[in-house]
Design a protein around this motif. Structure first.
Motif, PDB file in Angstrom:
ATOM      1  N   LEU B 121       0.838  -1.193  -0.113  1.00  0.00           N
ATOM      2  CA  LEU B 121      -0.049  -0.129  -0.027  1.00  0.00           C
ATOM      3  C   LEU B 121       0.997   1.458   0.034  1.00  0.00           C
ATOM      4  N   VAL B 122       1.873   1.286   0.842  1.00  0.00           N
ATOM      5  CA  VAL B 122       2.792   2.549   0.935  1.00  0.00           C
ATOM      6  C   VAL B 122       3.756   2.555  -0.441  1.00  0.00           C
ATOM      7  N   PHE B 123       3.825   1.361  -0.917  1.00  0.00           N
ATOM      8  CA  PHE B 123       4.768   1.585  -1.939  1.00  0.00           C
ATOM      9  C   PHE B 123       3.883   1.955  -3.463  1.00  0.00           C
ATOM     10  N   ALA B 124       2.612   1.623  -3.217  1.00  0.00           N
ATOM     11  CA  ALA B 124       1.761   1.987  -4.514  1.00  0.00           C
ATOM     12  C   ALA B 124       1.762   3.668  -4.935  1.00  0.00           C
ATOM     13  N   PHE B 125       2.072   4.293  -3.469  1.00  0.00           N
ATOM     14  CA  PHE B 125       1.982   5.999  -3.802  1.00  0.00           C
ATOM     15  C   PHE B 125       3.215   6.428  -4.145  1.00  0.00           C
ATOM     16  N   PRO B 126       3.158   7.434  -5.048  1.00  0.00           N
ATOM     17  CA  PRO B 126       4.464   8.053  -5.371  1.00  0.00           C
ATOM     18  C   PRO B 126       5.056   8.803  -4.245  1.00  0.00           C
ATOM     19  N   SER B 127       6.099   8.385  -3.935  1.00  0.00           N
ATOM     20  CA  SER B 127       6.693   8.787  -2.347  1.00  0.00           C
ATOM     21  C   SER B 127       6.931  10.250  -2.368  1.00  0.00           C
ATOM     22  N   LEU B 128       7.243  11.017  -3.414  1.00  0.00           N
ATOM     23  CA  LEU B 128       7.443  12.521  -3.075  1.00  0.00           C
ATOM     24  C   LEU B 128       6.188  13.149  -3.042  1.00  0.00           C
ATOM     25  N   LEU B 129       5.217  12.760  -3.679  1.00  0.00           N
ATOM     26  CA  LEU B 129       3.774  13.238  -3.829  1.00  0.00           C
ATOM     27  C   LEU B 129       3.172  13.180  -2.303  1.00  0.00           C
ATOM     28  N   ILE B 130       3.242  11.746  -1.865  1.00  0.00           N
ATOM     29  CA  ILE B 130       2.827  11.839  -0.532  1.00  0.00           C
ATOM     30  C   ILE B 130       3.565  12.416   0.611  1.00  0.00           C
ATOM     31  N   ALA B 131       4.745  12.697   0.395  1.00  0.00           N
ATOM     32  CA  ALA B 131       5.771  13.287   1.275  1.00  0.00           C
ATOM     33  C   ALA B 131       5.034  14.857   1.335  1.00  0.00           C
ATOM     34  N   ILE B 132       5.089  15.312   0.047  1.00  0.00           N
ATOM     35  CA  ILE B 132       4.345  16.678  -0.194  1.00  0.00           C
ATOM     36  C   ILE B 132       2.797  16.919   0.686  1.00  0.00           C
ATOM     37  N   ILE B 146      11.201  14.613   7.381  1.00  0.00           N
ATOM     38  CA  ILE B 146      12.057  13.302   8.174  1.00  0.00           C
ATOM     39  C   ILE B 146      11.018  12.535   8.070  1.00  0.00           C
ATOM     40  N   ILE B 147       9.936  12.608   8.797  1.00  0.00           N
ATOM     41  CA  ILE B 147       8.748  11.548   9.051  1.00  0.00           C
ATOM     42  C   ILE B 147       8.353  11.192   7.484  1.00  0.00           C
ATOM     43  N   ALA B 148       7.973  11.934   6.882  1.00  0.00           N
ATOM     44  CA  ALA B 148       7.508  11.747   5.395  1.00  0.00           C
ATOM     45  C   ALA B 148       8.403  10.918   4.590  1.00  0.00           C
ATOM     46  N   ILE B 149       9.648  11.329   4.750  1.00  0.00           N
ATOM     47  CA  ILE B 149      10.788  10.468   3.745  1.00  0.00           C
ATOM     48  C   ILE B 149      10.943   9.150   4.411  1.00  0.00           C
ATOM     49  N   GLY B 150      10.702   9.133   5.957  1.00  0.00           N
ATOM     50  CA  GLY B 150      11.044   7.664   6.609  1.00  0.00           C
ATOM     51  C   GLY B 150      10.006   6.999   6.290  1.00  0.00           C
ATOM     52  N   ILE B 151       8.768   7.340   6.281  1.00  0.00           N
ATOM     53  CA  ILE B 151       7.706   6.371   6.276  1.00  0.00           C
ATOM     54  C   ILE B 151       7.889   5.507   4.777  1.00  0.00           C
ATOM     55  N   PHE B 152       8.624   6.224   4.038  1.00  0.00           N
ATOM     56  CA  PHE B 152       8.708   5.385   2.534  1.00  0.00           C
ATOM     57  C   PHE B 152       9.948   4.594   2.554  1.00  0.00           C
ATOM     58  N   ASN B 153      10.531   4.830   3.633  1.00  0.00           N
ATOM     59  CA  ASN B 153      11.886   3.781   3.905  1.00  0.00           C
ATOM     60  C   ASN B 153      11.258   2.425   4.351  1.00  0.00           C
ATOM     61  N   ILE B 154      10.427   2.498   5.002  1.00  0.00           N
ATOM     62  CA  ILE B 154      10.051   1.428   5.756  1.00  0.00           C
ATOM     63  C   ILE B 154       9.889   0.009   4.865  1.00  0.00           C
ATOM     64  N   PRO B 155       8.888   0.326   3.796  1.00  0.00           N
ATOM     65  CA  PRO B 155       8.680  -1.018   3.117  1.00  0.00           C
ATOM     66  C   PRO B 155       9.935  -1.410   2.198  1.00  0.00           C
ATOM     67  N   VAL B 156      10.865  -0.519   1.869  1.00  0.00           N
ATOM     68  CA  VAL B 156      11.949  -0.766   1.172  1.00  0.00           C
ATOM     69  C   VAL B 156      12.861  -1.949   1.908  1.00  0.00           C
ATOM     70  N   PHE B 157      13.091  -1.449   3.343  1.00  0.00           N
ATOM     71  CA  PHE B 157      13.976  -2.317   4.099  1.00  0.00           C
ATOM     72  C   PHE B 157      13.117  -3.651   4.461  1.00  0.00           C
ATOM     73  N   ALA B 158      11.707  -3.552   4.501  1.00  0.00           N
ATOM     74  CA  ALA B 158      10.854  -4.535   5.102  1.00  0.00           C
ATOM     75  C   ALA B 158      10.781  -5.731   4.077  1.00  0.00           C
ATOM     76  N   ARG B 159      10.825  -5.432   2.816  1.00  0.00           N
ATOM     77  CA  ARG B 159      10.848  -6.326   1.683  1.00  0.00           C
ATOM     78  C   ARG B 159      12.344  -6.880   1.410  1.00  0.00           C
ATOM     79  N   LEU B 160      13.001  -6.084   1.748  1.00  0.00           N
ATOM     80  CA  LEU B 160      14.562  -6.616   1.277  1.00  0.00           C
ATOM     81  C   LEU B 160      14.901  -7.617   2.464  1.00  0.00           C
ATOM     82  N   VAL B 161      14.409  -7.310   3.506  1.00  0.00           N
ATOM     83  CA  VAL B 161      15.056  -8.109   4.853  1.00  0.00           C
ATOM     84  C   VAL B 161      13.973  -9.440   4.533  1.00  0.00           C
TER      85      VAL B 161
END
Lengths: 491, 284
Positions: B121-132, B146-161
């Motif tokens: 779900l988080v990945f489905a949104f264009p990250s910069l738009l949601i940050a805006i 920080i929070i806006a950019i941080g939120i979009f880092n969560i799924p990146v690491f979750a999937r990788l791990v």
């Protein structure tokens, strides 16, 4: 015979010359697009910037120098007690839809504007009117409840233009006025087009077609002018680019005065800003020239009160709030804030506010006042600051002409409440004698200056960038208007 | 690990990408650190009389429209960029890694589904738009950026791990650990996590550079750090109407963003070449 020949030759020469400068259309750009097209029911200055004098006219009208001239009324008589104004209307005036403009339309317009449920943004302009009476189709009598020295001035405002009952329903999308241009089309978000009104009652316009384009971004504005996509940009938003246009023979730069007193508005009800010593400290902490140079690249005249310096009744009170950080610190200590305090600084989009805000924040920091800067869009600013009064400091330019009366309104967003001042303004409105008015205006300017109601910064200048051949544009901006009725292309 | 620390260091020194990237990163990280102790000029002091001056001896990178020294602005601006990106990566790792480990440990379970679909779900949104959107709703500030950019880092690491952990769960040593009675949580922490660290370092570097770009983007549109806190993105925005007569005002902050992001990407690439077991040659 030879006389005739000469005449024919010169006519031919004019035709040829006319052929060479046959350009009769113009593209005028500005930053803000009107929300709709009814000047009598919204405060948005952008509406008047497009329509005032071009499409809509009032009984009187502002000239390029701010003087009040005859408009739809060719003359008027004022009774000796100053209570009855008899307007003699120009005859043969028609609205753009073909209906006649007569005394009934004047009565309709004034009654509509002053009605209980009126949406007019400047109802105060009409508050003195007691009754409007149609004498005959070309004569209308306006009775006032008390003498009003500003009445003819008030009637020249864009909010007081004459509209017709026949076309009032769709006025917001399809404005129908009496002006030298008629409205043709509005592509929302991009442009509004007008065309010449062939049946105009007065001096016809010299242009056949006018396009107003709306370009809000300063960088895009620069590019549009440089690429010659637009012929004129009124209120050019980036003063830093003006020297380049001046140096370019393709363009002319017209810098003029506006009615915009640019001020650091102070929330007079919010502690510690309710303390006059604190406000005085703020005033002395501000270096106006640094703001004019840094934010406006030198455009603007320092002011010491809420009054336009080009007005003959202006008093120079900048000395009351000369730049003196040491005095400012002493005042803060006296007021009980030796270490300063913290407040908010909310900034609307124009560069005078955004850049000026950064400079003021630095100047206030130097005397110990910390400001938290928040940049707001206009809608947010109106909501939070203007209506919500949720702010400590803000910067805005008050562009209405002759608006010192706002200080007599305790509910106005800076919440200044001074009975003596309110009485003075009430008295002023009743006074018609010019010498007494001047005296009272001097007094009013001095009161707000010595009460340090707001930080008075500078009178906003307006810059118009136009192609070299464009002639007849207004230099100054005595009201929000882009009067194109006398504009033409010269070689 | 069969690769000794000594040979790892030698391999690192041989990698030109890694060295160049590390050097660029160090320059900007160093500038940010030095700025805490010393900057050429105090950037809270405006000097309007000296505005928009080109590079000179007194101001090596020139001055901006308020007469501030651009070198000092870039040094302090580096602090903003690095702080925002670092904390944002921290948020992403801090929440993303446990989520990924949990999903892998209970693969196929409801928990796995919830975590991974949430990530989608988080990945489905264009990250910069949601940050805006986040900064527009909650107000523009460095913290919200920080929070806006941080939120979009969560799924990146979750999937990788999760992806890496799934294959690790089939290993014999994990089986051995299970046989010896260790719980899923303990196995995740003691056996899985150490084996995905390399991946995390590489991905962290990449996300860090994206964070710097995102911060610059948000500041550029006025939604990042607010004045007087300097930020590279806002320096660019401030200079854009002046680019035709004062190009230095846009050039230097632009170069700072470019070189930092380039440095981090080169370093990330180099680290992956060095640490990714699949790309490791002759080391086993």
């Amino acid at each position: 015979m030879s006389f005739l020949k000469l005449g024919a030759a010169s006519a031919l020469a004019m035709l040829v010359a006319g052929g060479a400068l046959a350009k009769t259309d113009i593209v005028v750009a500005m930053q803000l697009e009107p929300p709709h097209l009814d000047p009598t029911s919204a405060a948005a200055g952008a509406i008047d910037s497009v329509l005032y004098s071009n499409v809509f006219e009032g009984l009187t009208r502002f000239g390029p120098d701010g003087s009040v001239n005859p408009g739809l009324a060719k003359s008027w008589d004022i009774s000796d007690d100053g209570l009855t104004y008899t307007f003699h209307l120009n005859e043969g005036v028609t609205f753009h839809d073909g209906t006649a403009m007569d005394a009934e339309d004047v009565k309709f317009s004034l009654d509509r504007a002053r009605a209980e449920d009126s949406a007019n943004a400047q109802k105060a302009l009409f508050s003195a009117i007691a009754d409007v009476e149609v004498v005959d189709p070309a004569t209308v009598k306006v009775m006032l409840s008390e003498p009003n020295g500003n009445f003819l001035f008030n009637m020249a405002w864009g909010d007081a233009v004459i509209v017709a009952p026949e076309s009032i329903e769709n006025i917001k999308q399809m404005p129908v006025g009496t002006g030298a241009f008629k409205f043709t089309n509005w592509v929302q978000g991009d442009n509004i087009t007008l065309e010449k009104n062939g049946d105009y009652w007065g001096t016809p316009a010299k242009l056949d077609e006018v396009t107003f384009k709306f370009i809000s971004d300063p960088t895009a504005a620069f590019a549009a002018v440089m690429a010659e996509d637009v012929d004129v940009f009124t209120g050019f938003p980036a003063p830093e680019n003006l020297p380049q246009f001046e140096a370019d023979p393709r363009f002319q730069v017209i810098v003029g005065n506006t009615e915009g007193e640019t001020i650091l508005s102070i929330n007079n009800k919010m502690p510690p800003l309710d303390n006059v010593k604190v406000r005085k400290a703020i005033a002395h902490a501000i270096d106006r020239q640094a703001i004019i140079d840094g934010a406006m690249f030198g455009l603007g005249t320092p002011i010491g009160t809420h009054f336009a310096p080009h007005n003959p009744d202006y008093v120079d009170l900048t000395g009351n709030s000369a730049y003196d950080p040491e005095m400012s610190k002493a005042l803060l200590a006296e007021a009980g804030f030796p270490d300063g305090f913290k407040t908010t600084l909310k900034l609307p989009p124009p560069s005078y506010a955004r850049r000026g805000g950064e400079i003021i924040a630095a100047q206030l920091r130097a005397v110990g006042i910390e400001t938290e800067i928040t940049n707001l869009e206009w809608a947010q600013w109106l909501e939070q600051v203007f209506r919500g009064k949720d702010y400590g400091l803000t910067i805005v330019s008050h562009t209405e002409p002759f608006d010192i009366g706002i200080y007599a309104r305790p509910d106005y967003y800076f919440q200044y409440d001074n009975k003596a001042f309110q009485d003075l303004i009430a008295e002023l409105n009743k006074t018609t004698d010019p010498a007494m008015r001047t005296d009272m205006l001097h007094k009013a300017q001095t009161i707000i200056s010595e009460d340090y109601v707001n930080g008075y910064l500078f009178q906003l200048a307006t810059a118009t960038v136009a192609k070299a051949g464009v002639t007849g544009l207004w230099k100054d901006a005595p009201t929000q208007a882009t009067d194109l009725t006398a504009v033409y292309w010269a070689e | 690990m069969s690769l000794t620390e000594e040979s790892l260091a030698r391999a690192a020194l041989r990698s030109r990408n890694l060295m160049l990237g590390a050097a660029l990163t160090l320059i900007f990280a160093g500038a940010a650190l030095i700025s805490f102790l010393w900057v050429p000029y105090d950037i809270t002091q405006l000097d309007i009389a000296n505005k928009i001056k080109g590079p000179s001896g007194a101001h090596p990178l020139g001055t901006d429209h308020f007469g501030r020294d651009i070198l000092s602005m870039i040094m302090v601006g580096a602090r903003t960029s690095i702080a925002v990106a670092l904390v944002a990566v921290g948020i992403g790792m801090g929440l993303g890694v446990p989520l990924g480990l949990a999903a892998a440990a209970k693969t196929g379970s409801l928990l796995d589904e919830v975590i991974m679909r949430g990530n989608d779900l988080v990945f489905a949104f264009p990250s910069l738009l949601i940050a805006i959107m986040i900064t527009a709703v909650f107000g523009a500030s460095a913290l919200n950026a920080i929070i806006a950019i941080g939120i979009f880092n969560i799924p990146v690491f979750a999937r990788l791990v999760r992806g890496a952990a799934l294959s690790l769960w089939t290993r014999d040593y994990v089986l051995a650990a299970r046989v010896s009675g260790k719980g899923a949580a303990r196995i995740s922490v003691e056996h899985i996590l150490p084996n995905v660290t390399n991946l995390l370092i590489v991905q962290g570097t990449i996300q860090f550079s994206l964070g710097i770009l995102a911060e610059a983007g948000l500041s550029y549109v006025g939604l990042g750090a607010q004045p007087p806190l300097p930020s590279w993105g806002r320096m660019l925005a401030d200079s854009q109407t002046m680019i035709s007569f004062a190009p230095h005002m846009a050039l230097f902050p632009g170069l700072a963003i470019l070189l930092t992001v380039l440095g981090l990407n080169l370093m990330g690439d180099g680290l992956r070449d060095l640490l990714d077991p699949r790309l490791r040659r002759g080391a086993r």
